[in-house]
Design an enzyme around this catalytic site. Structure first.
Site, PDB file in Angstrom:
ATOM      1  N   GLN A 169      10.761   2.673 -15.908  1.00  0.00           N
ATOM      2  CA  GLN A 169      10.530   3.517 -14.731  1.00  0.00           C
ATOM      3  C   GLN A 169      10.575   2.661 -13.464  1.00  0.00           C
ATOM      4  O   GLN A 169       9.827   1.694 -13.326  1.00  0.00           O
ATOM      5  CB  GLN A 169       9.197   4.267 -14.807  1.00  0.00           C
ATOM      6  CG  GLN A 169       9.131   5.328 -13.700  1.00  0.00           C
ATOM      7  CD  GLN A 169       7.821   6.083 -13.618  1.00  0.00           C
ATOM      8  OE1 GLN A 169       6.758   5.474 -13.557  1.00  0.00           O
ATOM      9  NE2 GLN A 169       7.894   7.409 -13.618  1.00  0.00           N
TER      10      GLN A 169
ATOM     11  N   TYR B  89       4.524   9.218  -4.724  1.00  0.00           N
ATOM     12  CA  TYR B  89       5.053   7.919  -4.295  1.00  0.00           C
ATOM     13  C   TYR B  89       6.281   8.125  -3.391  1.00  0.00           C
ATOM     14  O   TYR B  89       6.623   9.251  -3.041  1.00  0.00           O
ATOM     15  CB  TYR B  89       5.301   7.039  -5.531  1.00  0.00           C
ATOM     16  CG  TYR B  89       3.982   6.723  -6.214  1.00  0.00           C
ATOM     17  CD1 TYR B  89       3.092   5.828  -5.616  1.00  0.00           C
ATOM     18  CD2 TYR B  89       3.592   7.369  -7.375  1.00  0.00           C
ATOM     19  CE1 TYR B  89       1.846   5.560  -6.191  1.00  0.00           C
ATOM     20  CE2 TYR B  89       2.353   7.119  -7.955  1.00  0.00           C
ATOM     21  CZ  TYR B  89       1.478   6.212  -7.356  1.00  0.00           C
ATOM     22  OH  TYR B  89       0.249   5.970  -7.908  1.00  0.00           O
TER      23      TYR B  89
ATOM     24  N   ARG C  52      12.099  11.430 -12.480  1.00  0.00           N
ATOM     25  CA  ARG C  52      10.817  12.112 -12.697  1.00  0.00           C
ATOM     26  C   ARG C  52      10.396  12.809 -11.407  1.00  0.00           C
ATOM     27  O   ARG C  52      10.448  12.220 -10.327  1.00  0.00           O
ATOM     28  CB  ARG C  52       9.739  11.124 -13.130  1.00  0.00           C
ATOM     29  CG  ARG C  52       8.538  11.830 -13.749  1.00  0.00           C
ATOM     30  CD  ARG C  52       7.582  10.865 -14.406  1.00  0.00           C
ATOM     31  NE  ARG C  52       6.932  11.520 -15.536  1.00  0.00           N
ATOM     32  CZ  ARG C  52       5.630  11.468 -15.786  1.00  0.00           C
ATOM     33  NH1 ARG C  52       4.819  10.779 -15.004  1.00  0.00           N
ATOM     34  NH2 ARG C  52       5.116  12.081 -16.835  1.00  0.00           N
TER      35      ARG C  52
ATOM     36  N   GLY D   3      -0.398  17.541 -21.022  1.00  0.00           N
ATOM     37  CA  GLY D   3      -1.161  18.157 -22.114  1.00  0.00           C
ATOM     38  C   GLY D   3      -0.358  18.408 -23.379  1.00  0.00           C
ATOM     39  O   GLY D   3      -0.751  19.244 -24.203  1.00  0.00           O
TER      40      GLY D   3
HETATM   41  C1  LIG Z   1      -3.442   5.331 -17.040  1.00  0.00           C
HETATM   42  C2  LIG Z   1      -2.321   6.194 -16.525  1.00  0.00           C
HETATM   43  C3  LIG Z   1      -1.322   5.610 -15.771  1.00  0.00           C
HETATM   44  C4  LIG Z   1      -0.254   6.397 -15.283  1.00  0.00           C
HETATM   45  N1  LIG Z   1       0.794   5.775 -14.619  1.00  0.00           N
HETATM   46  C5  LIG Z   1       1.918   6.473 -14.322  1.00  0.00           C
HETATM   47  C6  LIG Z   1       3.087   5.812 -13.851  1.00  0.00           C
HETATM   48  O1  LIG Z   1       3.163   4.569 -13.728  1.00  0.00           O
HETATM   49  N2  LIG Z   1       4.169   6.575 -13.566  1.00  0.00           N
HETATM   50  C7  LIG Z   1       4.160   7.937 -13.707  1.00  0.00           C
HETATM   51  O2  LIG Z   1       5.161   8.596 -13.421  1.00  0.00           O
HETATM   52  N3  LIG Z   1       3.060   8.592 -14.181  1.00  0.00           N
HETATM   53  C8  LIG Z   1       1.960   7.889 -14.518  1.00  0.00           C
HETATM   54  N4  LIG Z   1       0.881   8.526 -15.090  1.00  0.00           N
HETATM   55  C9  LIG Z   1       0.961   9.966 -15.365  1.00  0.00           C
HETATM   56  C10 LIG Z   1       1.394  10.210 -16.811  1.00  0.00           C
HETATM   57  O3  LIG Z   1       2.731   9.774 -17.023  1.00  0.00           O
HETATM   58  C11 LIG Z   1       1.318  11.717 -17.173  1.00  0.00           C
HETATM   59  O4  LIG Z   1       2.124  12.429 -16.294  1.00  0.00           O
HETATM   60  C12 LIG Z   1      -0.102  12.249 -17.132  1.00  0.00           C
HETATM   61  O5  LIG Z   1      -1.000  11.416 -17.850  1.00  0.00           O
HETATM   62  C13 LIG Z   1      -0.151  13.668 -17.722  1.00  0.00           C
HETATM   63  O6  LIG Z   1       0.328  13.653 -19.052  1.00  0.00           O
HETATM   64  P1  LIG Z   1      -0.686  13.752 -20.309  1.00  0.00           P
HETATM   65  O7  LIG Z   1      -1.371  15.076 -20.214  1.00  0.00           O
HETATM   66  O8  LIG Z   1       0.180  13.639 -21.529  1.00  0.00           O
HETATM   67  O9  LIG Z   1      -1.650  12.617 -20.176  1.00  0.00           O
HETATM   68  C14 LIG Z   1      -0.211   7.783 -15.545  1.00  0.00           C
HETATM   69  C15 LIG Z   1      -1.243   8.350 -16.292  1.00  0.00           C
HETATM   70  C16 LIG Z   1      -2.280   7.586 -16.789  1.00  0.00           C
HETATM   71  C17 LIG Z   1      -3.346   8.243 -17.645  1.00  0.00           C
END
Ligand SMILES: Cc1cc2nc3c(=O)[nH]c(=O)nc-3n(C[C@H](O)[C@H](O)[C@H](O)COP(=O)(O)O)c2cc1C
Length: 375
Positions: free
Chosen positions: A104, A184, A232, A305
């Site tokens: 990414q 961002y 994204r 989710g």
């Molecule tokens: C610790 C952490 C770091 C994250 N860092 C990024 C990132 O670097 N780039 C990004 O696009 N999203 C980032 N996210 C968002 C996740 O990619 C994702 O969109 C978000 O956790 C929701 O998905 P989930 O319900 O499967 O957790 C981050 C999420 C978490 C929990």
């Protein structure tokens, strides 16, 4: 007889054959060396997802130049050949386990809370960001107001993305994902209230998506027609969980089409701070992810989710997306795809594993402590 989960079936992503439709969502872990070089610990971390059966591993947001792109201290970069050389250990480990790796590419813009190259921040307009810096990535207090980027600043940022994509290709990555989500830089240009410019990058949505499209086109021009270049996007942001694209489906079509025409291979729709079901729903039965597929014909990754496996199944079966990406569920279960095929239950995600910061070292400590409690 167990019924196969639809995410366990293989899929093609552009020119890539993936073993299944489970992708690791990009997750910042602020665990690189101070100069942005990825570490051996990071190679182990990414290898664990590949060994756990994920068909696609998308890395954390990685900064793209030595000017304004870095978002956090100890964030990895792809801004030098030294960075690229160290990423090779990650791609080799992921490939050895039969998975594919996408890097990414991220420019933090106004939401930079730690940049070893600059003390100030730059964004589309001099608008103070909402909210406060994020402690789990090492920040605290209000965001500074960014300097409005000149055309020269914009050109440097675009070049940073394109050169970084070439370095990612050289490091063995199967693709790159342009971070146009979560508030961002590219999302700051896309978002009406952070972009008050009166040049060709501001005003109507077709102008606000211009920078993201230029980045994709610049990357495509460097890496050729075959390399995977995802994008994204999200409506919500790390510092704003309620924003929605003002024109709804109308805006969505313009955004998706511009990025597809610029040469995107796939679209990845995130839902920062919220569930897919909450942010993806448009009019009637339409969803943003479904509309992205229809408007472009490109493969689409749904996020938010998806460790709720029944929701993931419904999203894929009803044609809302081609893949699902999993963030917190993957942190708790690096072998989530293998658990699904083996019909084994998932561990629940515990936010304490990211405290006081989202580093790999803190997660390891948390694991040791919970193992002690479990005994
Ligand atoms: C610790 C952490 C770091 C994250 N860092 C990024 C990132 O670097 N780039 C990004 O696009 N999203 C980032 N996210 C968002 C996740 O990619 C994702 O969109 C978000 O956790 C929701 O998905 P989930 O319900 O499967 O957790 C981050 C999420 C978490 C929990």
């Amino acid at each position: 007889m167990t019924i196969e989960h639809p995410a366990s079936l293989p899929v093609r992503l552009g020119g890539l054959d993936l073993a299944n439709r489970f992708a690791v969502a990009p997750m910042t872990r602020v665990s690189a060396a101070p100069d942005g070089t990825p570490t051996a610990e990071m190679a182990d971390y990414y290898a664990a997802y590949a060994e756990g059966g994920f068909g696609l591993v998308i890395t954390e947001g990685t900064y793209t130049d030595t000017v304004y792109s870095q978002g956090y201290l100890n964030q990895p970069g792809i801004a030098s050949d030294v960075h690229a050389g160290a990423w090779r250990a990650v791609t080799e480990r992921v490939h050895a386990a039969g998975s594919r790796a996408v890097l990414q590419l991220m420019h933090a813009g106004a939401l930079s809370q730690g940049n070893r190259h600059r003390d100030d921040t730059a964004g589309p307009s001099e608008v103070p960001p909402l909210g406060e810096k994020m402690p789990e990535y090492g920040g605290h207090g209000p965001w500074p107001t960014p300097r409005a980027m000149t055309q020269d600043d914009i050109d440097v940022a675009v070049r940073g993305f394109a050169d970084s994509a070439v370095r990612a290709l050289d490091a063995g990555f199967d693709g790159v994902e342009v971070h146009g989500a979560n508030g961002y830089l590219l999302d700051q240009f896309l978002t009406a209230y952070t972009n008050t410019r009166d040049d060709s990058y501001g005003g109507p949505v077709a102008n606000r998506v211009r920078l993201a499209a230029e980045v994709v086109a610049a990357i495509r021009a460097e890496v050729g027609p075959e390399f995977c270049v995802g994008v994204r996007l999200s409506q919500t942001k790390v510092n704003d969980f309620v924003y929605r694209w003002p024109g709804g489906a109308y805006d969505a079509r313009i955004i998706f089409t511009a990025l597809a025409e610029a040469g995107a291979t796939y679209l990845h729709i995130a839902s920062e701070g919220r569930d897919w079901i909450e942010t993806a729903r448009l009019d009637g039965d339409t969803t943003i992810t479904g509309l992205a597929r229809l408007a472009t014909g490109l493969p689409v990754i749904a996020n938010g989710g998806m460790h709720e496996l029944s929701q993931a199944a419904q999203v894929l079966r009803d044609g809302h997306a081609d893949l699902v990406s999993i963030g917190r569920g993957a942190l708790a279960n690096s072998d989530l795809p293998r658990r699904v095929t083996g019909d084994r239950p998932l561990e629940a995600f515990d936010h304490m594993m990211l405290q006081p910061m989202a580093t790999l070292a803190n997660a390891a400590q948390w694991r040791q402590a919970s193992a002690r409690v479990a005994v």
